[in-house]
Motif scaffolding. Structure first.
Motif, PDB file in Angstrom:
ATOM      1  N   VAL A   1      -2.484   3.352   2.991  1.00 41.98           N
ATOM      2  CA  VAL A   1      -3.470   2.576   2.231  1.00 41.98           C
ATOM      3  C   VAL A   1      -4.893   3.104   2.465  1.00 41.98           C
ATOM      4  O   VAL A   1      -5.674   3.240   1.528  1.00 41.98           O
ATOM      5  N   THR A   2      -5.230   3.435   3.700  1.00 46.15           N
ATOM      6  CA  THR A   2      -6.587   3.912   3.994  1.00 46.15           C
ATOM      7  C   THR A   2      -6.895   5.258   3.352  1.00 46.15           C
ATOM      8  O   THR A   2      -8.061   5.617   3.228  1.00 46.15           O
TER       9      THR A   2
ATOM     10  N   LEU B   1       0.158   6.038 -10.782  1.00 48.30           N
ATOM     11  CA  LEU B   1       1.126   5.511  -9.827  1.00 48.30           C
ATOM     12  C   LEU B   1       1.197   6.405  -8.607  1.00 48.30           C
ATOM     13  O   LEU B   1       1.199   7.631  -8.732  1.00 48.30           O
ATOM     14  N   VAL B   2       1.260   5.799  -7.434  1.00 51.52           N
ATOM     15  CA  VAL B   2       1.454   6.501  -6.175  1.00 51.52           C
ATOM     16  C   VAL B   2       2.404   5.661  -5.326  1.00 51.52           C
ATOM     17  O   VAL B   2       2.709   4.514  -5.665  1.00 51.52           O
ATOM     18  N   THR B   3       2.856   6.213  -4.217  1.00 52.18           N
ATOM     19  CA  THR B   3       3.648   5.459  -3.253  1.00 52.18           C
ATOM     20  C   THR B   3       2.771   5.190  -2.041  1.00 52.18           C
ATOM     21  O   THR B   3       2.079   6.077  -1.566  1.00 52.18           O
ATOM     22  N   VAL B   4       2.804   3.961  -1.550  1.00 51.01           N
ATOM     23  CA  VAL B   4       2.097   3.593  -0.328  1.00 51.01           C
ATOM     24  C   VAL B   4       3.145   3.498   0.777  1.00 51.01           C
ATOM     25  O   VAL B   4       4.204   2.901   0.586  1.00 51.01           O
TER      26      VAL B   4
ATOM     27  N   ALA C   1       3.502  -6.866   3.717  1.00 54.25           N
ATOM     28  CA  ALA C   1       3.928  -7.973   2.848  1.00 54.25           C
ATOM     29  C   ALA C   1       3.525  -7.776   1.384  1.00 54.25           C
ATOM     30  O   ALA C   1       2.850  -8.623   0.802  1.00 54.25           O
ATOM     31  N   PRO C   2       3.949  -6.658   0.755  1.00 57.49           N
ATOM     32  CA  PRO C   2       3.563  -6.430  -0.638  1.00 57.49           C
ATOM     33  C   PRO C   2       4.187  -7.456  -1.576  1.00 57.49           C
ATOM     34  O   PRO C   2       5.344  -7.839  -1.406  1.00 57.49           O
ATOM     35  N   ALA C   3       3.412  -7.927  -2.533  1.00 57.66           N
ATOM     36  CA  ALA C   3       3.894  -8.851  -3.555  1.00 57.66           C
ATOM     37  C   ALA C   3       3.500  -8.278  -4.909  1.00 57.66           C
ATOM     38  O   ALA C   3       2.378  -7.785  -5.063  1.00 57.66           O
TER      39      ALA C   3
ATOM     40  N   GLY D   1      -1.259  -1.176   7.094  1.00 52.75           N
ATOM     41  CA  GLY D   1      -0.974  -1.542   8.469  1.00 52.75           C
ATOM     42  C   GLY D   1       0.438  -2.030   8.713  1.00 52.75           C
ATOM     43  O   GLY D   1       0.801  -2.361   9.835  1.00 52.75           O
ATOM     44  N   GLY D   2       1.251  -2.073   7.665  1.00 54.36           N
ATOM     45  CA  GLY D   2       2.630  -2.535   7.799  1.00 54.36           C
ATOM     46  C   GLY D   2       3.611  -1.375   7.780  1.00 54.36           C
ATOM     47  O   GLY D   2       3.242  -0.223   7.944  1.00 54.36           O
TER      48      GLY D   2
END
Length: 70
Positions: A20-21, A34-37, A42-44, A52-53
């Motif tokens: 994410v950073t 579109l990208v992949t993180v 807790a993605p919704a 951080g997850g």
């Protein structure tokens, strides 16, 4: 940039992976990309992604405002 990989023999695409950073700026030029993180917490669906997850999730630059889970 935002380019991932494409397998022309099977028609499969792999979006580039980011923490994410490290996500590129979500602005009008990136809208709809579109990208992949790799580290979502807790993605919704359609909510802004926090890092951080340990979850991997597809992310979209929404209206040039922010990266959201998809």
């Amino acid at each position: 940039g935002l380019v991932g990989e494409f397998d022309p023999h099977h028609g499969l695409t792999r979006a580039r992976v980011y923490a994410v950073t490290d996500l590129p700026t979500c602005n009008a030029a990136a809208d709809g990309r579109l990208v992949t993180v790799s580290d979502a917490t807790a993605p919704a669906y359609a909510n802004v992604i926090a890092g951080g997850g340990g979850r991997k999730v597809l992310a979209m630059c929404e209206n040039g405002v922010g990266w959201t889970a998809h």
